[in-house]
Design a protein around this motif. Structure first.
Motif, PDB file in Angstrom:
ATOM      1  N   PHE A  37     -11.311  -0.393  -8.766  1.00 52.48           N
ATOM      2  CA  PHE A  37     -10.158  -1.083  -9.334  1.00 52.48           C
ATOM      3  C   PHE A  37      -9.452  -1.895  -8.258  1.00 52.48           C
ATOM      4  CE2 PHE A  37     -10.696   2.771 -11.830  1.00 52.48           C
ATOM      5  CZ  PHE A  37     -10.606   2.310 -13.133  1.00 52.48           C
ATOM      6  N   ALA A  38      -8.924  -3.019  -8.656  1.00 55.93           N
ATOM      7  CA  ALA A  38      -8.000  -3.774  -7.809  1.00 55.93           C
ATOM      8  C   ALA A  38      -6.641  -3.681  -8.479  1.00 55.93           C
ATOM      9  CB  ALA A  38      -8.430  -5.227  -7.686  1.00 55.93           C
ATOM     10  N   VAL A  39      -5.635  -3.332  -7.714  1.00 56.87           N
ATOM     11  CA  VAL A  39      -4.273  -3.247  -8.244  1.00 56.87           C
ATOM     12  C   VAL A  39      -3.395  -4.220  -7.482  1.00 56.87           C
ATOM     13  CG1 VAL A  39      -4.465  -0.880  -9.095  1.00 56.87           C
ATOM     14  CG2 VAL A  39      -3.739  -1.268  -6.765  1.00 56.87           C
ATOM     15  N   GLU A  52       0.827  -1.206   0.000  1.00 54.88           N
ATOM     16  CA  GLU A  52       0.000   0.000   0.000  1.00 54.88           C
ATOM     17  C   GLU A  52       0.860   1.255   0.000  1.00 54.88           C
ATOM     18  OE1 GLU A  52      -3.748  -1.992   2.450  1.00 54.88           O
ATOM     19  OE2 GLU A  52      -2.118  -0.978   3.529  1.00 54.88           O
ATOM     20  N   GLN A  53       1.972   1.244   0.711  1.00 52.02           N
ATOM     21  CA  GLN A  53       2.868   2.397   0.732  1.00 52.02           C
ATOM     22  C   GLN A  53       3.471   2.636  -0.644  1.00 52.02           C
ATOM     23  OE1 GLN A  53       3.519   4.742   3.340  1.00 52.02           O
ATOM     24  NE2 GLN A  53       4.178   5.735   1.450  1.00 52.02           N
ATOM     25  N   ALA A  54       3.857   1.557  -1.318  1.00 54.15           N
ATOM     26  CA  ALA A  54       4.397   1.697  -2.678  1.00 54.15           C
ATOM     27  C   ALA A  54       3.342   2.281  -3.617  1.00 54.15           C
ATOM     28  CB  ALA A  54       4.884   0.344  -3.192  1.00 54.15           C
ATOM     29  N   LYS A  88     -16.822  -8.481  -1.640  1.00 48.26           N
ATOM     30  CA  LYS A  88     -17.192  -7.133  -1.218  1.00 48.26           C
ATOM     31  C   LYS A  88     -16.957  -6.096  -2.309  1.00 48.26           C
ATOM     32  CE  LYS A  88     -16.901  -7.259   3.794  1.00 48.26           C
ATOM     33  NZ  LYS A  88     -16.218  -6.706   4.977  1.00 48.26           N
ATOM     34  N   ILE A  89     -15.855  -6.195  -3.042  1.00 44.02           N
ATOM     35  CA  ILE A  89     -15.595  -5.199  -4.083  1.00 44.02           C
ATOM     36  C   ILE A  89     -16.592  -5.348  -5.237  1.00 44.02           C
ATOM     37  CG2 ILE A  89     -13.825  -6.459  -5.391  1.00 44.02           C
ATOM     38  CD1 ILE A  89     -12.312  -3.803  -5.679  1.00 44.02           C
ATOM     39  N   LYS A  90     -16.994  -6.579  -5.543  1.00 45.77           N
ATOM     40  CA  LYS A  90     -18.003  -6.790  -6.589  1.00 45.77           C
ATOM     41  C   LYS A  90     -19.362  -6.240  -6.158  1.00 45.77           C
ATOM     42  CE  LYS A  90     -15.982 -10.777  -8.910  1.00 45.77           C
ATOM     43  NZ  LYS A  90     -16.150 -12.189  -9.269  1.00 45.77           N
ATOM     44  N   ILE A  91     -19.723  -6.465  -4.908  1.00 49.23           N
ATOM     45  CA  ILE A  91     -20.989  -5.935  -4.391  1.00 49.23           C
ATOM     46  C   ILE A  91     -20.965  -4.411  -4.402  1.00 49.23           C
ATOM     47  CG2 ILE A  91     -22.426  -5.744  -2.312  1.00 49.23           C
ATOM     48  CD1 ILE A  91     -21.506  -8.701  -1.717  1.00 49.23           C
ATOM     49  N   ALA A  92     -19.858  -3.821  -3.951  1.00 50.16           N
ATOM     50  CA  ALA A  92     -19.726  -2.363  -3.941  1.00 50.16           C
ATOM     51  C   ALA A  92     -19.828  -1.796  -5.354  1.00 50.16           C
ATOM     52  CB  ALA A  92     -18.410  -1.952  -3.294  1.00 50.16           C
ATOM     53  N   ALA A  93     -19.205  -2.469  -6.324  1.00 49.77           N
ATOM     54  CA  ALA A  93     -19.256  -1.999  -7.717  1.00 49.77           C
ATOM     55  C   ALA A  93     -20.688  -2.003  -8.255  1.00 49.77           C
ATOM     56  CB  ALA A  93     -18.362  -2.868  -8.586  1.00 49.77           C
ATOM     57  N   ALA A  94     -21.492  -2.971  -7.818  1.00 51.21           N
ATOM     58  CA  ALA A  94     -22.884  -3.049  -8.263  1.00 51.21           C
ATOM     59  C   ALA A  94     -23.771  -2.018  -7.562  1.00 51.21           C
ATOM     60  CB  ALA A  94     -23.424  -4.457  -8.022  1.00 51.21           C
ATOM     61  N   MET A  95     -23.403  -1.619  -6.349  1.00 54.47           N
ATOM     62  CA  MET A  95     -24.253  -0.740  -5.543  1.00 54.47           C
ATOM     63  C   MET A  95     -23.968   0.748  -5.685  1.00 54.47           C
ATOM     64  SD  MET A  95     -24.445  -2.767  -1.892  1.00 54.47           S
ATOM     65  CE  MET A  95     -25.456  -1.491  -1.133  1.00 54.47           C
ATOM     66  N   HIS A 119      -9.665   2.381  -5.182  1.00 58.17           N
ATOM     67  CA  HIS A 119      -8.593   1.459  -5.548  1.00 58.17           C
ATOM     68  C   HIS A 119      -8.312   0.521  -4.373  1.00 58.17           C
ATOM     69  CE1 HIS A 119      -6.701   4.219  -8.837  1.00 58.17           C
ATOM     70  NE2 HIS A 119      -8.014   4.364  -8.784  1.00 58.17           N
ATOM     71  N   GLU A 120      -8.342  -0.757  -4.635  1.00 56.94           N
ATOM     72  CA  GLU A 120      -8.025  -1.786  -3.650  1.00 56.94           C
ATOM     73  C   GLU A 120      -6.666  -2.372  -4.016  1.00 56.94           C
ATOM     74  OE1 GLU A 120      -8.608  -3.965  -0.293  1.00 56.94           O
ATOM     75  OE2 GLU A 120     -10.010  -2.460  -1.047  1.00 56.94           O
ATOM     76  N   VAL A 121      -5.710  -2.318  -3.100  1.00 59.02           N
ATOM     77  CA  VAL A 121      -4.353  -2.807  -3.346  1.00 59.02           C
ATOM     78  C   VAL A 121      -4.233  -4.201  -2.732  1.00 59.02           C
ATOM     79  CG1 VAL A 121      -1.899  -2.389  -2.950  1.00 59.02           C
ATOM     80  CG2 VAL A 121      -3.458  -0.459  -3.303  1.00 59.02           C
TER      81      VAL A 121
END
Length: 107
Positions: A89-91, A13-15, A76-83, A63-65
């Protein structure tokens, strides 16, 4: 290893924060904040993306690292994207043997 305390960045995350800072200085993004937004997905169920990012075109991105996916993070990220009306993005760090940099997946 366990999870870090809220507000504390791990090495990956720092990078990525360093990369976002460089993009902000270059004018490619307008703003970013670590754990800057918390989304309610259901009763007692929340998703806090690693970074809220305001793109240069004014679009809010989350952005999710990830070093790797665990627990219910992908769900959770898929649910959030739909809502919610954010670009999500996931990196993930690319291995040096694969050229380094970041792999990006949009949800």
């Amino acid at each position: 290893m366990g999870r870090f305390k809220t507000g504390q960045l791990n090495k990956t995350e720092q990078a990525y924060a360093d990369r976002l800072r460089a993009l902000e200085l270059a004018g490619q993004i307008l703003w970013h904040k670590f754990e800057g937004i918390k989304l309610r997905l259901a009763d007692n169920t929340f998703y806090t993306p690693d970074f809220a990012v305001l793109a240069a075109d004014g679009v809010m991105e989350l952005h999710e690292v990830k070093g790797f996916w665990q627990d219910d993070a992908r769900a959770k990220i898929k649910i959030a994207a739909a809502m919610f009306p954010f670009r999500l993005f996931a990196v993930k760090v690319k291995a040096k043997r694969d050229g380094g940099g970041w792999d990006v997946e949009e949800f």
